[in-house]
Design a protein around this motif. Structure first.
Motif, mmCIF file in Angstrom:
data_model
loop_
_atom_site.group_PDB
_atom_site.id
_atom_site.type_symbol
_atom_site.label_atom_id
_atom_site.label_comp_id
_atom_site.label_asym_id
_atom_site.label_seq_id
_atom_site.Cartn_x
_atom_site.Cartn_y
_atom_site.Cartn_z
ATOM 1 N N SER A 8 37.688 40.624 37.688
ATOM 2 C CA SER A 8 39.104 40.186 37.546
ATOM 3 C C SER A 8 39.175 38.799 38.150
ATOM 4 C CB SER A 8 40.212 40.945 37.893
ATOM 5 O OG SER A 8 41.437 40.294 37.697
ATOM 6 N N GLY A 46 37.444 35.763 37.490
ATOM 7 C CA GLY A 46 38.002 35.077 36.013
ATOM 8 C C GLY A 46 39.148 34.394 36.289
ATOM 9 N N LYS A 78 33.027 34.795 32.273
ATOM 10 C CA LYS A 78 33.995 34.499 33.081
ATOM 11 C C LYS A 78 34.112 32.950 33.511
ATOM 12 C CE LYS A 78 36.093 38.622 33.341
ATOM 13 N NZ LYS A 78 37.451 38.795 32.784
ATOM 14 N N GLU A 120 35.042 30.976 30.478
ATOM 15 C CA GLU A 120 36.648 31.118 30.041
ATOM 16 C C GLU A 120 37.339 30.120 31.058
ATOM 17 O OE1 GLU A 120 37.435 34.929 30.519
ATOM 18 O OE2 GLU A 120 36.444 35.590 28.745
#
Length: 203
Positions: free
Chosen positions: A19, A22, A121, A124
């Motif tokens: 998380s 990201g 990640k 993104e």
């Protein structure tokens, strides 16, 4: 265990790490706080160059099926690097040191799977960054690259299905994947702390 179980296990075990990897702080760490398009691109190029070198080396000393997959991963990274018109930053990554230390095919497939979780990640965040820079073409390029990385994860999982003979093999693959994610996170965390940035989200 199967490939889907392995991916789910790594995602569950490393949920916090993935998380935070990201978040936009990932690019901040990669660029050492210099969030200009050219610097971001140079850091992205360094990642592609390192991936190409790692997977090329694996392909050279692997057998047919694994060698083909590692060559594909190296070729994808080389193609992305060729499309970048900025020289790679002078950077090394903790992830690549972990990958370089993996020997067996099962461990390397697990390591590749872990690398895809981290790299997607990154892709993104690159997509989001260039969208914010009003550069839709570059954003689209990284969005497409993220899809390619996800497809590579599926291929690595499929090959693990044929290579893992027992739970020990699956455990070795899972450990390798988790180690790659952990290495990426530790480097991210330590870099942000060095830059005076809180690596943890502020609620």
């Amino acid at each position: 265990m199967n490939a889907e179980d392995l991916i789910d296990a790594v995602r569950d075990d490393k949920q916090t790490e993935l998380s935070r990897l990201g978040s936009s702080k990932m690019l901040y760490a990669d660029t050492r706080g210099e969030m200009e398009p050219e610097t971001v691109t140079a850091a992205a190029a360094a990642r592609e160059q390192a991936a190409q070198e790692t997977f090329d080396a694996w392909s050279a000393d692997s057998d047919d099926d694994a060698a083909a997959l590692f060559a594909e991963a190296a070729g994808d990274a080389a193609d992305r690097l060729a499309d970048i018109d900025v020289a790679p930053a002078d950077r090394s990554f903790a992830v690549d040191a972990v990958l370089a230390g993996l020997d067996g095919t099962v461990e390397r497939l697990g390591g590749l799977l872990g690398w895809t979780l981290v790299d997607q990640k990154v892709k993104e965040q690159l997509t989001g960054f260039f969208t914010g820079q009003a550069d839709p073409q570059t954003a689209s390029t990284y969005r497409s690259a993220g899809k390619d990385v996800a497809a590579l994860r599926t291929e690595a999982g499929d090959l693990l299905e044929t290579r893992c003979a027992d739970e020990d093999d699956w455990g070795a693959a899972e450990t390798a994947a988790a180690d790659v994610v952990e290495a990426a996170y530790e480097e991210y965390f330590e870099t942000l702390e060095e830059l005076g940035v809180n690596p943890k989200p502020v609620c």
